[in-house]
Design a protein around this motif. Sequence first.
Motif, mmCIF file in Angstrom:
data_model
loop_
_atom_site.group_PDB
_atom_site.id
_atom_site.type_symbol
_atom_site.label_atom_id
_atom_site.label_comp_id
_atom_site.label_asym_id
_atom_site.label_seq_id
_atom_site.Cartn_x
_atom_site.Cartn_y
_atom_site.Cartn_z
ATOM 1 N N LEU A 1 47.588 38.954 48.597
ATOM 2 C CA LEU A 1 48.364 39.643 47.773
ATOM 3 C C LEU A 1 49.607 39.787 48.828
ATOM 4 N N ASN A 2 50.831 39.860 48.382
ATOM 5 C CA ASN A 2 52.056 40.124 49.170
ATOM 6 C C ASN A 2 52.359 41.617 48.639
ATOM 7 N N LEU A 3 52.109 42.514 49.408
ATOM 8 C CA LEU A 3 52.254 43.876 49.104
ATOM 9 C C LEU A 3 53.482 44.368 49.898
ATOM 10 N N ILE A 4 54.277 44.954 49.431
ATOM 11 C CA ILE A 4 55.525 45.648 49.762
ATOM 12 C C ILE A 4 55.577 46.997 49.785
ATOM 13 N N GLY B 1 48.974 56.327 56.744
ATOM 14 C CA GLY B 1 47.919 55.619 56.012
ATOM 15 C C GLY B 1 48.627 54.599 55.128
ATOM 16 N N HIS B 2 48.171 53.336 55.229
ATOM 17 C CA HIS B 2 48.702 52.219 54.535
ATOM 18 C C HIS B 2 47.624 51.144 54.126
ATOM 19 N N ILE B 3 47.925 50.554 53.052
ATOM 20 C CA ILE B 3 46.724 49.258 52.747
ATOM 21 C C ILE B 3 47.180 48.142 53.815
ATOM 22 N N SER B 4 45.999 47.592 54.377
ATOM 23 C CA SER B 4 46.160 46.541 55.245
ATOM 24 C C SER B 4 46.914 45.306 54.766
ATOM 25 N N GLY B 5 47.878 44.670 55.737
ATOM 26 C CA GLY B 5 48.526 43.618 55.419
ATOM 27 C C GLY B 5 49.760 43.734 54.475
ATOM 28 N N ILE B 6 50.239 45.200 54.430
ATOM 29 C CA ILE B 6 51.331 45.300 53.803
ATOM 30 C C ILE B 6 52.601 44.851 54.540
ATOM 31 N N LYS B 7 53.892 44.354 53.967
ATOM 32 C CA LYS B 7 55.149 44.406 54.585
ATOM 33 C C LYS B 7 55.633 45.522 54.374
ATOM 34 N N HIS B 8 56.337 46.344 55.378
ATOM 35 C CA HIS B 8 56.586 47.596 55.111
ATOM 36 C C HIS B 8 58.542 47.522 55.118
ATOM 37 N N ILE B 9 59.051 47.887 54.151
ATOM 38 C CA ILE B 9 60.540 47.709 53.928
ATOM 39 C C ILE B 9 60.764 49.063 53.212
ATOM 40 N N PRO B 10 61.389 50.173 54.141
ATOM 41 C CA PRO B 10 61.628 51.388 53.391
ATOM 42 C C PRO B 10 62.751 51.141 52.285
ATOM 43 N N LEU B 11 62.666 51.961 51.133
ATOM 44 C CA LEU B 11 63.437 51.546 49.975
ATOM 45 C C LEU B 11 65.193 51.639 50.430
ATOM 46 N N ALA B 12 65.210 52.642 51.235
ATOM 47 C CA ALA B 12 66.501 52.558 51.546
ATOM 48 C C ALA B 12 67.118 51.535 52.352
ATOM 49 N N LEU B 13 66.351 50.655 52.911
ATOM 50 C CA LEU B 13 66.861 49.292 53.663
ATOM 51 C C LEU B 13 66.736 48.097 52.778
ATOM 52 N N PRO C 1 55.262 36.026 44.370
ATOM 53 C CA PRO C 1 54.911 37.380 43.733
ATOM 54 C C PRO C 1 54.714 38.579 44.597
ATOM 55 N N TYR C 2 55.474 39.463 44.437
ATOM 56 C CA TYR C 2 55.281 40.709 45.095
ATOM 57 C C TYR C 2 54.817 41.970 44.488
ATOM 58 N N ILE C 3 53.845 42.684 45.021
ATOM 59 C CA ILE C 3 53.355 43.673 44.571
ATOM 60 C C ILE C 3 54.330 45.145 45.378
ATOM 61 N N MET C 4 54.863 45.988 44.510
ATOM 62 C CA MET C 4 55.485 47.227 45.426
ATOM 63 C C MET C 4 54.624 48.062 45.310
ATOM 64 N N ILE C 5 54.801 49.407 46.537
ATOM 65 C CA ILE C 5 53.913 50.218 46.587
ATOM 66 C C ILE C 5 54.795 51.283 47.200
#
Length: 98
Positions: free
Chosen positions: A19-22, A33-45, A58-62
Amino acid sequence: MKEISTKDVQQRLENGEKLNLIDVREVDEVKAGHISGIKHIPLALLEFRTHELDKKTPYIMICRSGGRSGKATQYLESLGFNVTNMTGGMLAWEGNIE
């Protein structure tokens, strides 16, 4: 806006699905603490980093509770991305975290 539950995301990951998790939370929240394999993009950025994303993917936003990821989902949808909001966010997550 498309939505998916934390249980569905967890089940898909446990079944070996890629899964493509952001994660749009702040740096300190992700470090806690985060789910393994996420891509981290803070909302402000997010608006400055959309070039890192592919409209065909397809992306899943977290986020923490589903609010910020909902805003991110709506924003990316408006740009033509295939995105789904994970409802309940990390507060509802029962799976493994790093």
